[in-house]
Every structure is written in structure tokens, then in C-alpha cells.
Design a protein around this motif. Structure first.
Motif, PDB file in Angstrom:
ATOM      1  N   ASN A  23     -46.305 -13.110 -30.755  1.00 11.93           N
ATOM      2  CA  ASN A  23     -46.854 -11.719 -29.910  1.00 11.93           C
ATOM      3  C   ASN A  23     -46.647 -11.977 -28.364  1.00 11.93           C
ATOM      4  O   ASN A  23     -47.501 -12.864 -27.833  1.00 11.93           O
ATOM      5  CB  ASN A  23     -48.346 -11.897 -30.348  1.00 11.93           C
ATOM      6  CG  ASN A  23     -49.155 -10.626 -29.764  1.00 11.93           C
ATOM      7  OD1 ASN A  23     -48.632  -9.996 -28.992  1.00 11.93           O
ATOM      8  ND2 ASN A  23     -50.251 -10.250 -30.287  1.00 11.93           N
ATOM      9  N   ALA A  24     -45.908 -11.236 -27.985  1.00 13.62           N
ATOM     10  CA  ALA A  24     -45.480 -11.483 -26.766  1.00 13.62           C
ATOM     11  C   ALA A  24     -46.623 -10.739 -25.615  1.00 13.62           C
ATOM     12  O   ALA A  24     -46.654 -11.346 -24.339  1.00 13.62           O
ATOM     13  CB  ALA A  24     -44.444 -10.407 -26.101  1.00 13.62           C
ATOM     14  N   LYS A  25     -47.663 -10.056 -26.192  1.00 18.01           N
ATOM     15  CA  LYS A  25     -48.684  -9.533 -25.318  1.00 18.01           C
ATOM     16  C   LYS A  25     -49.670 -10.791 -25.111  1.00 18.01           C
ATOM     17  O   LYS A  25     -50.565 -10.709 -23.895  1.00 18.01           O
ATOM     18  CB  LYS A  25     -49.469  -8.368 -26.157  1.00 18.01           C
ATOM     19  CG  LYS A  25     -48.483  -7.276 -26.266  1.00 18.01           C
ATOM     20  CD  LYS A  25     -48.738  -6.202 -25.242  1.00 18.01           C
ATOM     21  CE  LYS A  25     -47.939  -5.044 -25.668  1.00 18.01           C
ATOM     22  NZ  LYS A  25     -47.805  -4.331 -24.370  1.00 18.01           N
ATOM     23  N   THR A  26     -49.905 -11.493 -26.028  1.00 18.39           N
ATOM     24  CA  THR A  26     -50.752 -12.603 -25.783  1.00 18.39           C
ATOM     25  C   THR A  26     -50.120 -13.886 -25.250  1.00 18.39           C
ATOM     26  O   THR A  26     -50.892 -15.053 -24.755  1.00 18.39           O
ATOM     27  CB  THR A  26     -51.517 -13.115 -27.138  1.00 18.39           C
ATOM     28  OG1 THR A  26     -50.614 -13.489 -27.900  1.00 18.39           O
ATOM     29  CG2 THR A  26     -52.362 -12.024 -27.690  1.00 18.39           C
ATOM     30  N   CYS A  27     -48.640 -14.078 -25.373  1.00 14.10           N
ATOM     31  CA  CYS A  27     -48.108 -15.124 -24.609  1.00 14.10           C
ATOM     32  C   CYS A  27     -48.254 -15.495 -23.339  1.00 14.10           C
ATOM     33  O   CYS A  27     -48.429 -14.664 -22.310  1.00 14.10           O
ATOM     34  CB  CYS A  27     -46.610 -15.161 -25.062  1.00 14.10           C
ATOM     35  SG  CYS A  27     -45.719 -16.444 -24.217  1.00 14.10           S
ATOM     36  N   ILE A  28     -48.478 -16.604 -22.819  1.00 13.89           N
ATOM     37  CA  ILE A  28     -48.708 -17.078 -21.390  1.00 13.89           C
ATOM     38  C   ILE A  28     -47.511 -17.864 -20.747  1.00 13.89           C
ATOM     39  O   ILE A  28     -47.407 -17.826 -19.688  1.00 13.89           O
ATOM     40  CB  ILE A  28     -50.142 -17.770 -21.186  1.00 13.89           C
ATOM     41  CG1 ILE A  28     -49.935 -19.193 -21.770  1.00 13.89           C
ATOM     42  CG2 ILE A  28     -51.195 -17.080 -21.634  1.00 13.89           C
ATOM     43  CD1 ILE A  28     -51.082 -20.216 -21.377  1.00 13.89           C
ATOM     44  N   GLY A  29     -46.465 -17.935 -21.677  1.00 13.30           N
ATOM     45  CA  GLY A  29     -45.085 -18.337 -21.130  1.00 13.30           C
ATOM     46  C   GLY A  29     -45.110 -20.021 -20.769  1.00 13.30           C
ATOM     47  O   GLY A  29     -44.560 -20.468 -19.552  1.00 13.30           O
ATOM     48  N   CYS A  30     -46.069 -20.740 -21.216  1.00 10.01           N
ATOM     49  CA  CYS A  30     -46.481 -22.214 -20.833  1.00 10.01           C
ATOM     50  C   CYS A  30     -45.255 -22.973 -21.277  1.00 10.01           C
ATOM     51  O   CYS A  30     -45.068 -24.061 -20.631  1.00 10.01           O
ATOM     52  CB  CYS A  30     -47.764 -22.589 -21.410  1.00 10.01           C
ATOM     53  SG  CYS A  30     -47.804 -22.654 -23.351  1.00 10.01           S
ATOM     54  N   GLY A  31     -44.737 -22.686 -22.205  1.00 12.16           N
ATOM     55  CA  GLY A  31     -43.401 -23.501 -22.694  1.00 12.16           C
ATOM     56  C   GLY A  31     -43.664 -24.806 -23.650  1.00 12.16           C
ATOM     57  O   GLY A  31     -42.895 -25.273 -24.083  1.00 12.16           O
ATOM     58  N   ARG A  32     -44.959 -24.733 -24.155  1.00 14.27           N
ATOM     59  CA  ARG A  32     -45.330 -25.949 -24.978  1.00 14.27           C
ATOM     60  C   ARG A  32     -44.522 -25.525 -26.435  1.00 14.27           C
ATOM     61  O   ARG A  32     -44.132 -26.601 -26.842  1.00 14.27           O
ATOM     62  CB  ARG A  32     -46.820 -25.895 -25.301  1.00 14.27           C
ATOM     63  CG  ARG A  32     -47.512 -26.257 -23.999  1.00 14.27           C
ATOM     64  CD  ARG A  32     -49.170 -26.078 -24.440  1.00 14.27           C
ATOM     65  NE  ARG A  32     -49.845 -26.284 -23.126  1.00 14.27           N
ATOM     66  CZ  ARG A  32     -51.165 -26.065 -22.831  1.00 14.27           C
ATOM     67  NH1 ARG A  32     -51.936 -25.467 -23.880  1.00 14.27           N
ATOM     68  NH2 ARG A  32     -51.767 -26.409 -21.870  1.00 14.27           N
ATOM     69  N   CYS A  33     -44.394 -24.579 -26.930  1.00 11.36           N
ATOM     70  CA  CYS A  33     -43.725 -24.086 -27.967  1.00 11.36           C
ATOM     71  C   CYS A  33     -42.179 -24.601 -28.083  1.00 11.36           C
ATOM     72  O   CYS A  33     -41.755 -25.235 -28.937  1.00 11.36           O
ATOM     73  CB  CYS A  33     -43.788 -22.938 -28.569  1.00 11.36           C
ATOM     74  SG  CYS A  33     -43.539 -21.607 -27.538  1.00 11.36           S
ATOM     75  N   TYR A  34     -41.702 -24.360 -26.751  1.00 12.41           N
ATOM     76  CA  TYR A  34     -40.291 -24.386 -26.712  1.00 12.41           C
ATOM     77  C   TYR A  34     -40.064 -25.814 -26.729  1.00 12.41           C
ATOM     78  O   TYR A  34     -38.964 -26.235 -27.164  1.00 12.41           O
ATOM     79  CB  TYR A  34     -39.849 -23.861 -25.311  1.00 12.41           C
ATOM     80  CG  TYR A  34     -38.543 -24.033 -24.929  1.00 12.41           C
ATOM     81  CD1 TYR A  34     -37.379 -23.115 -25.396  1.00 12.41           C
ATOM     82  CD2 TYR A  34     -38.137 -25.031 -24.096  1.00 12.41           C
ATOM     83  CE1 TYR A  34     -36.320 -23.257 -25.004  1.00 12.41           C
ATOM     84  CE2 TYR A  34     -36.672 -25.245 -23.846  1.00 12.41           C
ATOM     85  CZ  TYR A  34     -35.741 -24.368 -24.393  1.00 12.41           C
ATOM     86  OH  TYR A  34     -34.380 -24.546 -23.939  1.00 12.41           O
ATOM     87  N   LYS A  35     -41.039 -26.692 -25.950  1.00 13.92           N
ATOM     88  CA  LYS A  35     -40.831 -28.080 -25.983  1.00 13.92           C
ATOM     89  C   LYS A  35     -40.844 -28.915 -27.168  1.00 13.92           C
ATOM     90  O   LYS A  35     -40.251 -29.876 -27.352  1.00 13.92           O
ATOM     91  CB  LYS A  35     -41.782 -28.622 -24.775  1.00 13.92           C
ATOM     92  CG  LYS A  35     -41.287 -28.451 -23.419  1.00 13.92           C
ATOM     93  CD  LYS A  35     -42.595 -28.772 -22.584  1.00 13.92           C
ATOM     94  CE  LYS A  35     -42.352 -28.444 -21.126  1.00 13.92           C
ATOM     95  NZ  LYS A  35     -43.563 -28.870 -20.308  1.00 13.92           N
ATOM     96  N   VAL A  36     -41.444 -28.474 -28.028  1.00 14.11           N
ATOM     97  CA  VAL A  36     -41.538 -29.089 -29.513  1.00 14.11           C
ATOM     98  C   VAL A  36     -40.824 -28.616 -30.524  1.00 14.11           C
ATOM     99  O   VAL A  36     -40.324 -29.288 -31.743  1.00 14.11           O
ATOM    100  CB  VAL A  36     -43.267 -28.777 -29.955  1.00 14.11           C
ATOM    101  CG1 VAL A  36     -44.080 -29.642 -29.132  1.00 14.11           C
ATOM    102  CG2 VAL A  36     -43.521 -27.494 -30.416  1.00 14.11           C
TER     103      VAL A  36
END
Length: 99
Positions: A23-36
Motif C-alpha cells: 500500500n503506497a498510500k501508507t508507506c513512509i519510505g523508511c526503507g526498513r523492508c528494503y534492507k531486510v
């Protein structure tokens, strides 16, 4: 429907749950998911004008980027992205055998 099931090293059955939506509407772009994510399933992209709330347009601290599913077919179903996401942006589901 039979779903894909694996076996852990200890012999316990495990059903992977693969990412199906972000859900791009709730994503804050923190990148935590990308890192894991070890499989390059995710990509940080510029937020489109459609994703910005009207209330945020004048806010100088509005979020400029969001995460996107760039290669969801490489997902291994580990669920790490959901566990680290502070906004619960991800949806997952098991996959049918042979799908």
C-alpha cells in the motif's frame, strides 16, 4: 487447494506467505523492508502526485519516496518485510502448488 509448504531445518512444516501487495498510500519510505529483503523484491521510487494527500501538499516535510514491488515473483515468502514495516503496508498470501 494445496499450498506450497516447506520444512524447516528442525523438521517443522512451514507455509510461506508471499507478498501480493504494498500500500503506497501508507508507506513512509523508511526503507526498513528494503534492507531486510534478500531477493531484490522491493525498490524505492519517487512518490507520484496521486499518492500525496491533499493535506500534505503544502507540508515541506512530505514524504518524497515510497517502496514499490519491483520483482514480486522473487519473493521467498519469509515475511521479513511485514515484520519490520511500521505502517503495515504489506499484504501476503500462501501460493497454490503449481501456480
Amino acid at each position: 487447494m494445496d499450498v506450497i509448504t516447506g520444512i524447516t531445518r528442525g523438521g517443522t512444516a512451514w507455509t510461506p506467505s508471499f507478498v501480493t501487495n504494498l500500500n503506497a498510500k501508507t508507506c513512509i519510505g523508511c526503507g526498513r523492508c528494503y534492507k531486510v529483503c534478500t531477493r531484490d523484491v522491493l525498490e524505492l521510487i519517487d512518490r507520484s502526485e496521486d499518492d500525496i494527500d491533499e493535506d500534505d501538499e503544502d507540508d515541506s516535510e512530505s514524504i518524497a519516496s515510497v517502496m514499490s514491488l519491483s520483482n514480486p515473483m522473487d519473493c521467498t515468502g519469509c515475511g521479513a518485510c511485514s515484520r519490520v514495516c511500521p505502517k503495515s503496508c504489506f499484504k501476503h498470501s500462501p501460493m497454490a502448488v503449481g501456480a
